[in-house]
Design an enzyme around this catalytic site. Structure first.
Site, PDB file in Angstrom:
ATOM      1  N   HIS A   1       8.697   9.880  -9.900  1.00  0.00           N
ATOM      2  CA  HIS A   1       8.525   9.079 -11.129  1.00  0.00           C
ATOM      3  C   HIS A   1       7.845   9.932 -12.192  1.00  0.00           C
ATOM      4  O   HIS A   1       6.646   9.776 -12.418  1.00  0.00           O
ATOM      5  CB  HIS A   1       7.699   7.827 -10.805  1.00  0.00           C
ATOM      6  CG  HIS A   1       7.795   6.744 -11.835  1.00  0.00           C
ATOM      7  ND1 HIS A   1       7.079   6.769 -13.002  1.00  0.00           N
ATOM      8  CD2 HIS A   1       8.517   5.599 -11.861  1.00  0.00           C
ATOM      9  CE1 HIS A   1       7.340   5.674 -13.708  1.00  0.00           C
ATOM     10  NE2 HIS A   1       8.215   4.954 -13.051  1.00  0.00           N
TER      11      HIS A   1
ATOM     12  N   GLY B   1       4.608   1.770 -14.312  1.00  0.00           N
ATOM     13  CA  GLY B   1       4.015   0.583 -14.925  1.00  0.00           C
ATOM     14  C   GLY B   1       3.446  -0.370 -13.895  1.00  0.00           C
ATOM     15  O   GLY B   1       2.398  -0.994 -14.107  1.00  0.00           O
ATOM     16  N   VAL B   2       4.118  -0.499 -12.746  1.00  0.00           N
ATOM     17  CA  VAL B   2       3.613  -1.435 -11.731  1.00  0.00           C
ATOM     18  C   VAL B   2       2.234  -0.999 -11.233  1.00  0.00           C
ATOM     19  O   VAL B   2       1.410  -1.841 -10.855  1.00  0.00           O
ATOM     20  CB  VAL B   2       4.583  -1.600 -10.549  1.00  0.00           C
ATOM     21  CG1 VAL B   2       5.833  -2.336 -10.979  1.00  0.00           C
ATOM     22  CG2 VAL B   2       4.932  -0.272  -9.929  1.00  0.00           C
TER      23      VAL B   2
ATOM     24  N   GLU C   1      -1.203  -2.960 -11.371  1.00  0.00           N
ATOM     25  CA  GLU C   1      -2.079  -3.045 -10.200  1.00  0.00           C
ATOM     26  C   GLU C   1      -3.507  -2.624 -10.558  1.00  0.00           C
ATOM     27  O   GLU C   1      -4.481  -3.222 -10.081  1.00  0.00           O
ATOM     28  CB  GLU C   1      -1.527  -2.158  -9.073  1.00  0.00           C
ATOM     29  CG  GLU C   1      -2.435  -1.992  -7.863  1.00  0.00           C
ATOM     30  CD  GLU C   1      -2.587  -3.270  -7.039  1.00  0.00           C
ATOM     31  OE1 GLU C   1      -1.789  -4.193  -7.214  1.00  0.00           O
ATOM     32  OE2 GLU C   1      -3.533  -3.336  -6.230  1.00  0.00           O
TER      33      GLU C   1
ATOM     34  N   ILE D   1       4.971  10.371 -15.045  1.00  0.00           N
ATOM     35  CA  ILE D   1       4.183   9.306 -15.673  1.00  0.00           C
ATOM     36  C   ILE D   1       3.791   8.289 -14.594  1.00  0.00           C
ATOM     37  O   ILE D   1       4.485   8.122 -13.590  1.00  0.00           O
ATOM     38  CB  ILE D   1       4.937   8.593 -16.817  1.00  0.00           C
ATOM     39  CG1 ILE D   1       6.270   8.027 -16.339  1.00  0.00           C
ATOM     40  CG2 ILE D   1       5.148   9.538 -17.995  1.00  0.00           C
ATOM     41  CD1 ILE D   1       6.993   7.184 -17.392  1.00  0.00           C
TER      42      ILE D   1
END
Lengths: 96, 157
Positions: B37, B46-47, B51, B43
């Site tokens: 990723h 987003g998850v 979290e 980067i």
């Protein structure tokens, strides 16, 4: 009661996709309307905000789970509206 | 941050018992997460940023509740990822309690880098009894690492 029912029915419908016309005072929120536990949290959040109260859901569920109350006493829409009105009245009462 | 272990917070800068927290976290320079990723453009997913905000909210709720119940992440709304978070970034994570319900809590979280907001969300948590002693021990040991609990308090649970 009519205003409370209208507000609660609108909240249930908008947070759980239950058609507004399907919601009646004798509808059980989980058993008849199929509201799941997460959707019920959304409903509780909206009711708490809209009416400026904190519904004691944990106490109600404990009473139901321990067999001291029927779930319909709290989770039938008309009964829930009565509980809400009681909580609103107590919240508005002057402290003694 | 130890991304592979979901250990997202490095420390707590401030806890306000009225219902807010500020935590800090440094994104590692290298992580296996960045291998996928994304190749050539690492980067933080987003998850994992979500979290991170959830953990800041969760530890705030644990601290306010004396580590008696586990806040389980139930819902996120109004989630915005405003800019990329890259290896080496230093983050400030803020969370505040928006609504204290019966058995549930709603919070609002924000992550900033250098003062600029990089993501934010509204989150809902269910508060339930710890479902296993192992989880309670783990959460309490994390509470010690983050200075919410003393080692003696952690073993009282």
């Amino acid at each position: 009661m009519a205003d409370t029912f209208g507000t609660v029915a609108e909240i249930i419908s908008s947070t759980s996709d239950v058609p507004l016309g399907d919601i009646r005072p004798d509808s059980h929120i989980m058993n008849d309307l199929g509201v799941d536990s997460l959707a019920f949290l959304d409903i509780a959040f909206e009711i708490d905000k809209r009416f400026g109260i904190k519904m004691p859901i944990e106490d109600w569920l404990q009473e139901v789970n321990e067999g001291r109350a029927e779930s319909a006493e709290y989770f039938r829409v008309g009964n829930l509206c009565q509980r809400i009105e009681g909580l609103v009245s107590r919240a508005a009462a002057p402290a003694v | 941050m130890r991304l592979e272990y979901f250990q997202m917070l490095d420390g707590i800068e401030r806890l306000d018992t009225a219902g807010s927290i500020c935590a800090i976290a440094s994104v590692p320079a290298a992580s296996s997460v960045f291998e996928g990723h994304f190749p050539g453009h690492p980067i933080v997913p987003g998850v994992l940023l979500l979290e991170t905000m959830a953990q800041a909210s969760g530890y705030m709720l644990l601290a306010l509740d004396g580590f008696r119940r586990m806040p389980f992440f139930a819902k996120a709304t109004e989630v915005n990822f405003r800019s990329f978070v890259r290896p080496g970034d230093r983050l400030s994570i803020e969370a505040e309690r928006v609504h204290d319900g019966s058995g549930y809590v709603v919070t609002r979280g924000t992550i900033r880098r250098g003062g600029a907001r990089v993501c934010d969300a509204q989150m809902m948590f269910r508060l339930v009894a710890f479902p296993s002693p192992e989880l309670e021990r783990h959460v309490r040991s994390e509470g010690v690492r983050l200075s919410f609990l003393s080692p003696a308090e952690a073993s009282d649970g």
